[in-house]
Design a protein around this motif. Structure first.
Motif, PDB file in Angstrom:
ATOM      1  N   MET A   1       0.842  -1.171   0.000  1.00 53.54           N
ATOM      2  CA  MET A   1       0.000   0.000   0.000  1.00 53.54           C
ATOM      3  C   MET A   1       0.888   1.235   0.000  1.00 53.54           C
ATOM      4  O   MET A   1       1.795   1.342   0.822  1.00 53.54           O
ATOM      5  CB  MET A   1      -0.875   0.011   1.251  1.00 53.54           C
ATOM      6  CG  MET A   1      -1.727   1.263   1.368  1.00 53.54           C
ATOM      7  SD  MET A   1      -2.537   1.350   2.963  1.00 53.54           S
ATOM      8  CE  MET A   1      -1.969   2.937   3.504  1.00 53.54           C
ATOM      9  N   GLU A   9       4.430   2.178  -4.972  1.00 55.24           N
ATOM     10  CA  GLU A   9       3.468   1.087  -4.810  1.00 55.24           C
ATOM     11  C   GLU A   9       3.280   0.285  -6.100  1.00 55.24           C
ATOM     12  O   GLU A   9       3.348  -0.943  -6.093  1.00 55.24           O
ATOM     13  CB  GLU A   9       2.127   1.663  -4.346  1.00 55.24           C
ATOM     14  CG  GLU A   9       0.991   0.671  -4.297  1.00 55.24           C
ATOM     15  CD  GLU A   9      -0.344   1.316  -3.954  1.00 55.24           C
ATOM     16  OE1 GLU A   9      -1.273   0.560  -3.662  1.00 55.24           O
ATOM     17  OE2 GLU A   9      -0.465   2.561  -3.979  1.00 55.24           O
ATOM     18  N   GLU A  21      -1.807  -3.570  -6.196  1.00 52.35           N
ATOM     19  CA  GLU A  21      -1.860  -2.210  -5.672  1.00 52.35           C
ATOM     20  C   GLU A  21      -3.153  -2.022  -4.890  1.00 52.35           C
ATOM     21  O   GLU A  21      -4.174  -2.603  -5.230  1.00 52.35           O
ATOM     22  CB  GLU A  21      -1.838  -1.198  -6.818  1.00 52.35           C
ATOM     23  CG  GLU A  21      -0.626  -1.267  -7.697  1.00 52.35           C
ATOM     24  CD  GLU A  21      -0.744  -0.332  -8.871  1.00 52.35           C
ATOM     25  OE1 GLU A  21      -0.979   0.878  -8.641  1.00 52.35           O
ATOM     26  OE2 GLU A  21      -0.605  -0.797 -10.005  1.00 52.35           O
ATOM     27  N   SER A  22      -3.101  -1.190  -3.871  1.00 48.81           N
ATOM     28  CA  SER A  22      -4.319  -0.909  -3.108  1.00 48.81           C
ATOM     29  C   SER A  22      -4.788   0.526  -3.287  1.00 48.81           C
ATOM     30  O   SER A  22      -5.671   0.979  -2.576  1.00 48.81           O
ATOM     31  CB  SER A  22      -4.108  -1.223  -1.623  1.00 48.81           C
ATOM     32  OG  SER A  22      -3.206  -0.300  -1.063  1.00 48.81           O
ATOM     33  N   GLN A  23      -4.175   1.224  -4.240  1.00 42.54           N
ATOM     34  CA  GLN A  23      -4.592   2.596  -4.564  1.00 42.54           C
ATOM     35  C   GLN A  23      -4.545   3.525  -3.359  1.00 42.54           C
ATOM     36  O   GLN A  23      -5.429   4.345  -3.149  1.00 42.54           O
ATOM     37  CB  GLN A  23      -5.978   2.598  -5.214  1.00 42.54           C
ATOM     38  CG  GLN A  23      -6.091   1.713  -6.440  1.00 42.54           C
ATOM     39  CD  GLN A  23      -5.130   2.098  -7.545  1.00 42.54           C
ATOM     40  OE1 GLN A  23      -4.928   3.274  -7.817  1.00 42.54           O
ATOM     41  NE2 GLN A  23      -4.517   1.109  -8.180  1.00 42.54           N
ATOM     42  N   THR A  25      -4.996   3.051  -0.229  1.00 45.29           N
ATOM     43  CA  THR A  25      -5.959   2.821   0.848  1.00 45.29           C
ATOM     44  C   THR A  25      -5.683   1.450   1.462  1.00 45.29           C
ATOM     45  O   THR A  25      -5.177   0.553   0.791  1.00 45.29           O
ATOM     46  CB  THR A  25      -7.420   2.858   0.350  1.00 45.29           C
ATOM     47  OG1 THR A  25      -7.600   1.834  -0.635  1.00 45.29           O
ATOM     48  CG2 THR A  25      -7.773   4.206  -0.253  1.00 45.29           C
ATOM     49  N   TRP A  26      -6.031   1.308   2.716  1.00 44.73           N
ATOM     50  CA  TRP A  26      -5.850   0.005   3.355  1.00 44.73           C
ATOM     51  C   TRP A  26      -6.727  -1.014   2.639  1.00 44.73           C
ATOM     52  O   TRP A  26      -7.919  -0.767   2.437  1.00 44.73           O
ATOM     53  CB  TRP A  26      -6.237   0.077   4.831  1.00 44.73           C
ATOM     54  CG  TRP A  26      -5.296   0.903   5.649  1.00 44.73           C
ATOM     55  CD1 TRP A  26      -5.515   2.158   6.120  1.00 44.73           C
ATOM     56  CD2 TRP A  26      -3.981   0.530   6.073  1.00 44.73           C
ATOM     57  NE1 TRP A  26      -4.417   2.588   6.821  1.00 44.73           N
ATOM     58  CE2 TRP A  26      -3.453   1.609   6.810  1.00 44.73           C
ATOM     59  CE3 TRP A  26      -3.199  -0.605   5.908  1.00 44.73           C
ATOM     60  CZ2 TRP A  26      -2.192   1.585   7.387  1.00 44.73           C
ATOM     61  CZ3 TRP A  26      -1.928  -0.632   6.481  1.00 44.73           C
ATOM     62  CH2 TRP A  26      -1.432   0.450   7.209  1.00 44.73           C
ATOM     63  N   PRO A  27      -6.176  -2.154   2.257  1.00 41.32           N
ATOM     64  CA  PRO A  27      -6.983  -3.163   1.551  1.00 41.32           C
ATOM     65  C   PRO A  27      -8.016  -3.793   2.481  1.00 41.32           C
ATOM     66  O   PRO A  27      -7.844  -3.830   3.693  1.00 41.32           O
ATOM     67  CB  PRO A  27      -5.953  -4.187   1.084  1.00 41.32           C
ATOM     68  CG  PRO A  27      -4.779  -4.004   1.976  1.00 41.32           C
ATOM     69  CD  PRO A  27      -4.791  -2.570   2.427  1.00 41.32           C
ATOM     70  N   GLN A  28      -9.078  -4.272   1.856  1.00 41.80           N
ATOM     71  CA  GLN A  28     -10.134  -4.954   2.595  1.00 41.80           C
ATOM     72  C   GLN A  28     -10.460  -6.251   1.879  1.00 41.80           C
ATOM     73  O   GLN A  28     -10.275  -6.362   0.671  1.00 41.80           O
ATOM     74  CB  GLN A  28     -11.378  -4.089   2.668  1.00 41.80           C
ATOM     75  CG  GLN A  28     -11.158  -2.790   3.405  1.00 41.80           C
ATOM     76  CD  GLN A  28     -12.400  -1.920   3.399  1.00 41.80           C
ATOM     77  OE1 GLN A  28     -13.398  -2.215   2.764  1.00 41.80           O
ATOM     78  NE2 GLN A  28     -12.341  -0.817   4.123  1.00 41.80           N
ATOM     79  N   SER A  29     -10.972  -7.208   2.627  1.00 40.88           N
ATOM     80  CA  SER A  29     -11.350  -8.489   2.055  1.00 40.88           C
ATOM     81  C   SER A  29     -12.763  -8.840   2.504  1.00 40.88           C
ATOM     82  O   SER A  29     -13.111  -8.639   3.664  1.00 40.88           O
ATOM     83  CB  SER A  29     -10.373  -9.583   2.508  1.00 40.88           C
ATOM     84  OG  SER A  29     -10.777 -10.841   2.021  1.00 40.88           O
ATOM     85  N   VAL A  39       0.388  -6.601   4.260  1.00 42.46           N
ATOM     86  CA  VAL A  39       0.585  -5.297   3.630  1.00 42.46           C
ATOM     87  C   VAL A  39       2.009  -4.806   3.876  1.00 42.46           C
ATOM     88  O   VAL A  39       2.519  -4.894   4.997  1.00 42.46           O
ATOM     89  CB  VAL A  39      -0.409  -4.256   4.202  1.00 42.46           C
ATOM     90  CG1 VAL A  39      -0.089  -2.851   3.715  1.00 42.46           C
ATOM     91  CG2 VAL A  39      -1.836  -4.629   3.856  1.00 42.46           C
TER      92      VAL A  39
END
Length: 141
Positions: A1, A9, A21-23, A25-29, A39
């Motif tokens: 991230m 990134e 990539e997470s753009q 922002t914190w990734p979510q699943s 991360v």
């Protein structure tokens, strides 16, 4: 991230197979992963980049981003040469909030010829070490 735009990134995502990539922002699943989503936080070593990393690490440490397994902070050199002392000191302070810190050196050739796929040839040892370390940490999780 990436903690901010231009953090490295997207380049790092190309170098580490299976990463995305997470753009910034914190990734979510939709389905929680055991141990959380692994991360690597990326940031440039300029003042703005280090402040963005500090803010992201504060979010993570406060528990406001659940489901994240922060592997560490990768500090990407923003210019050739040594960091000025105030930035070096601030980087040390910010890095204290991460489980581990990796340093990625300035890569002059990437300004005009960025990598498009994993290829260890020509990579500095610090970058090969970062990639190998992240792969090992993901396998352990």
């Amino acid at each position: 991230m990436g903690a901010h735009g231009g953090s490295g990134e997207s380049t790092f995502a190309k170098l580490l197979p299976g990463s995305v990539e997470s753009q910034h922002t914190w990734p979510q699943s939709a389905t929680p992963l055991p141990g959380g989503i692994p991360v690597v936080l990326m940031a440039r070593t300029n003042l703005s980049g280090l402040e963005s990393a500090r803010n992201a690490l504060t979010q993570w440490a406060s528990g406001t981003v659940p489901g994240i397994q922060l592997l560490g902070l990768a500090l990407v050199s923003d210019a050739p040469g040594k960091l000025p002392k105030p930035l070096k000191d601030f980087a040390h302070l910010v890095g204290g909030g991460a489980p581990r810190v990796w340093r990625v050196p300035w890569m002059e050739q990437w300004r005009t010829d960025p990598p498009t796929a994993p290829d260890p040839r020509g990579m500095p040892a610090e970058l090969r070490k970062l990639i190998k370390s992240v792969q090992v940490l993901i396998q352990k999780s």
